[in-house]
Design an enzyme around this catalytic site. Structure first.
Site, PDB file in Angstrom:
ATOM      1  N   GLY A  24       0.847  -1.196   0.000  1.00 14.81           N
ATOM      2  CA  GLY A  24       0.000   0.000   0.000  1.00 14.81           C
ATOM      3  C   GLY A  24       0.880   1.243   0.000  1.00 14.81           C
ATOM      4  N   LEU A  25       0.229   2.369  -0.118  1.00 14.33           N
ATOM      5  CA  LEU A  25       0.953   3.642  -0.201  1.00 14.33           C
ATOM      6  C   LEU A  25       1.717   3.948   1.090  1.00 14.33           C
ATOM      7  CD1 LEU A  25      -1.944   5.742  -1.780  1.00 14.33           C
ATOM      8  CD2 LEU A  25       0.163   5.027  -2.948  1.00 14.33           C
ATOM      9  N   SER A  26       2.667   4.842   0.987  1.00 10.29           N
ATOM     10  CA  SER A  26       3.369   5.325   2.171  1.00 10.29           C
ATOM     11  C   SER A  26       2.341   5.955   3.120  1.00 10.29           C
ATOM     12  CB  SER A  26       4.402   6.376   1.754  1.00 10.29           C
ATOM     13  OG  SER A  26       5.014   6.930   2.902  1.00 10.29           O
ATOM     14  N   GLY A  27       2.401   5.584   4.373  1.00  7.36           N
ATOM     15  CA  GLY A  27       1.466   6.130   5.353  1.00  7.36           C
ATOM     16  C   GLY A  27       0.123   5.437   5.377  1.00  7.36           C
ATOM     17  N   ALA A  28      -0.035   4.396   4.586  1.00  2.68           N
ATOM     18  CA  ALA A  28      -1.330   3.695   4.542  1.00  2.68           C
ATOM     19  C   ALA A  28      -1.636   2.993   5.869  1.00  2.68           C
ATOM     20  CB  ALA A  28      -1.340   2.674   3.399  1.00  2.68           C
ATOM     21  N   SER A  98       5.975  -1.836  -2.042  1.00  2.00           N
ATOM     22  CA  SER A  98       5.948  -2.849  -3.119  1.00  2.00           C
ATOM     23  C   SER A  98       4.913  -2.472  -4.189  1.00  2.00           C
ATOM     24  CB  SER A  98       5.709  -4.255  -2.556  1.00  2.00           C
ATOM     25  OG  SER A  98       4.676  -4.329  -1.622  1.00  2.00           O
TER      26      SER A  98
HETATM   27  P1  ADP Z   1       3.145   2.677   6.238  1.00  2.00           P
HETATM   28  O1  ADP Z   1       3.920   1.577   6.894  1.00  2.00           O
HETATM   29  O2  ADP Z   1       2.057   2.175   5.351  1.00  2.00           O
HETATM   30  O3  ADP Z   1       4.013   3.700   5.566  1.00  2.00           O
HETATM   31  P2  ADP Z   1       2.717   3.585   8.895  1.00  2.00           P
HETATM   32  O4  ADP Z   1       2.097   2.441   9.623  1.00  2.00           O
HETATM   33  O5  ADP Z   1       4.186   3.813   9.083  1.00  2.00           O
HETATM   34  O6  ADP Z   1       2.352   3.460   7.352  1.00  2.00           O
HETATM   35  O7  ADP Z   1       1.983   4.930   9.260  1.00  2.00           O
HETATM   36  C1  ADP Z   1       0.580   5.041   9.246  1.00  2.00           C
HETATM   37  C2  ADP Z   1       0.192   6.153  10.203  1.00  2.00           C
HETATM   38  O8  ADP Z   1      -1.225   6.350  10.115  1.00  2.00           O
HETATM   39  C3  ADP Z   1       0.528   5.823  11.634  1.00  2.00           C
HETATM   40  O9  ADP Z   1       1.008   6.974  12.291  1.00  2.00           O
HETATM   41  C4  ADP Z   1      -0.838   5.412  12.225  1.00  2.00           C
HETATM   42  O10 ADP Z   1      -0.922   5.692  13.596  1.00  2.00           O
HETATM   43  C5  ADP Z   1      -1.774   6.318  11.429  1.00  2.00           C
HETATM   44  N1  ADP Z   1      -3.144   5.804  11.338  1.00  2.00           N
HETATM   45  C6  ADP Z   1      -4.238   6.525  11.561  1.00  2.00           C
HETATM   46  N2  ADP Z   1      -5.353   5.790  11.410  1.00  2.00           N
HETATM   47  C7  ADP Z   1      -4.949   4.553  11.066  1.00  2.00           C
HETATM   48  C8  ADP Z   1      -5.631   3.330  10.763  1.00  2.00           C
HETATM   49  N3  ADP Z   1      -6.965   3.248  10.815  1.00  2.00           N
HETATM   50  N4  ADP Z   1      -4.901   2.251  10.413  1.00  2.00           N
HETATM   51  C9  ADP Z   1      -3.557   2.337  10.365  1.00  2.00           C
HETATM   52  N5  ADP Z   1      -2.844   3.441  10.642  1.00  2.00           N
HETATM   53  C10 ADP Z   1      -3.537   4.559  11.006  1.00  2.00           C
END
Ligand code: ADP
Length: 187
Positions: A24-28, A98
Site C-alpha cells: 500500500g501507499l506510504s502512510g497507509a 511494493s
Molecule cells: P506505512 O507503513 O504504510 O508507511 P505507517 O504504519 O508507518 O504506514 O503509518 C501510518 C500512520 O497512520 C501511523 O502513524 C498510524 O498511527 C496512522 N493511522 C491513523 N489511522 C490509522 C488506521 N486506521 N490504520 C492504520 N494506521 C492509522
C-alpha cells in the site's frame, strides 16, 4: 533398537508457515497494522519475523534507490528472505510499499502460503495523515519518484485481504487479518 517418538509439545509447531505481504501507499498503515498482527501471533506462540520496508533499506537493500529496477530488486530481496522463513514454519510479515504488481506476483510464485494484504488507504487520506511529512515534501518537488505523487502504485487486483483503514482503528484492521488466518487454518 526401538525408535522413540518425540511428543509434540506445542500445537503451534504443526501450523504451516506463511508470508503476510502488506502492500500500500506510504502512510497507509502497513507497519502499524503489521506490528499489531505480529504481536498477536507471537502471543499465540508463533514464530514471527517482520521485515519492515524502511528498515530493510538500511541493510539488506542498502544502496538501492527508487527506480523501477531498484524497487523490484528490493521487493525480490525481501521476498526471498520472507519465503525462506515461511517454508521453515515462520510467519514472515513484510511491510513495504511494493508498488509493482508483476514482482509481487513473482514473489507469490515462490512463496509458501503467500497472503497479499492490500492496505487500501486512499492517497487523499495518506496525504491528510502525512505523519512523516513526506507527501508535503514530495508535492514540493523535494522527493522525486514518490509513490502516489510522482511514481505509480499498482493496486493488487485480487489480494487475499483488503483493509479499508478509514474510519477504523489499526487494531480493528489487525483483527481482520487474524480472523482471515484463523478461517484459513494458518493460525
Ligand atoms: P506505512 O507503513 O504504510 O508507511 P505507517 O504504519 O508507518 O504506514 O503509518 C501510518 C500512520 O497512520 C501511523 O502513524 C498510524 O498511527 C496512522 N493511522 C491513523 N489511522 C490509522 C488506521 N486506521 N490504520 C492504520 N494506521 C492509522
Amino acid at each position: 533398537m526401538k525408535r522413540g517418538v518425540l511428543p509434540v509439545t506445542c500445537a503451534a509447531m504443526e501450523l504451516p508457515g506463511c508470508c503476510l505481504w502488506f502492500t500500500g501507499l506510504s502512510g497507509a498503515g502497513k507497519s502499524t497494522i503489521a506490528n499489531i498482527v505480529g504481536d498477536e501471533l507471537r502471543g499465540r506462540g508463533r514464530k514471527v519475523e517482520l521485515l519492515d520496508g524502511d528498515e530493510v533499506r538500511e541493510h539488506l537493500s542498502k544502496g538501492l534507490g527508487f527506480s523501477k529496477a531498484d524497487r523490484d530488486e528490493n521487493v525480490r530481496r525481501i521476498g526471498w528472505v520472507a519465503s525462506v522463513l515461511a517454508r521453515n514454519g515462520v510467519v514472515s510479515i513484510t511491510a513495504a510499499i511494493s508498488p509493482y504488481r508483476a514482482v509481487r506476483d513473482e514473489v507469490r510464485g515462490w512463496t509458501t502460503n503467500f497472503v497479499e494484504i492490500h492496505v487500501a488507504t486512499s492517497l487523499e487520506e495518506c496525504e491528510t495523515r502525512d505523519v512523516k511529512g513526506l507527501y508535503a515534501r514530495a508535492r514540493a518537488g523535494e522527493i522525486p519518484e514518490f509513490t502516489g505523487v510522482s511514481d505509480p502504485y499498482e493496486a493488487p487486483p485480487s489480494p487475499e485481504i483488503t483493509l479499508e483503514t478509514t474510519g477504523r482503528t489499526p487494531e480493528q484492521s489487525a483483527a481482520e487479518v487474524v480472523a482471515w488466518l484463523e478461517a484459513h487454518t494458518l493460525l
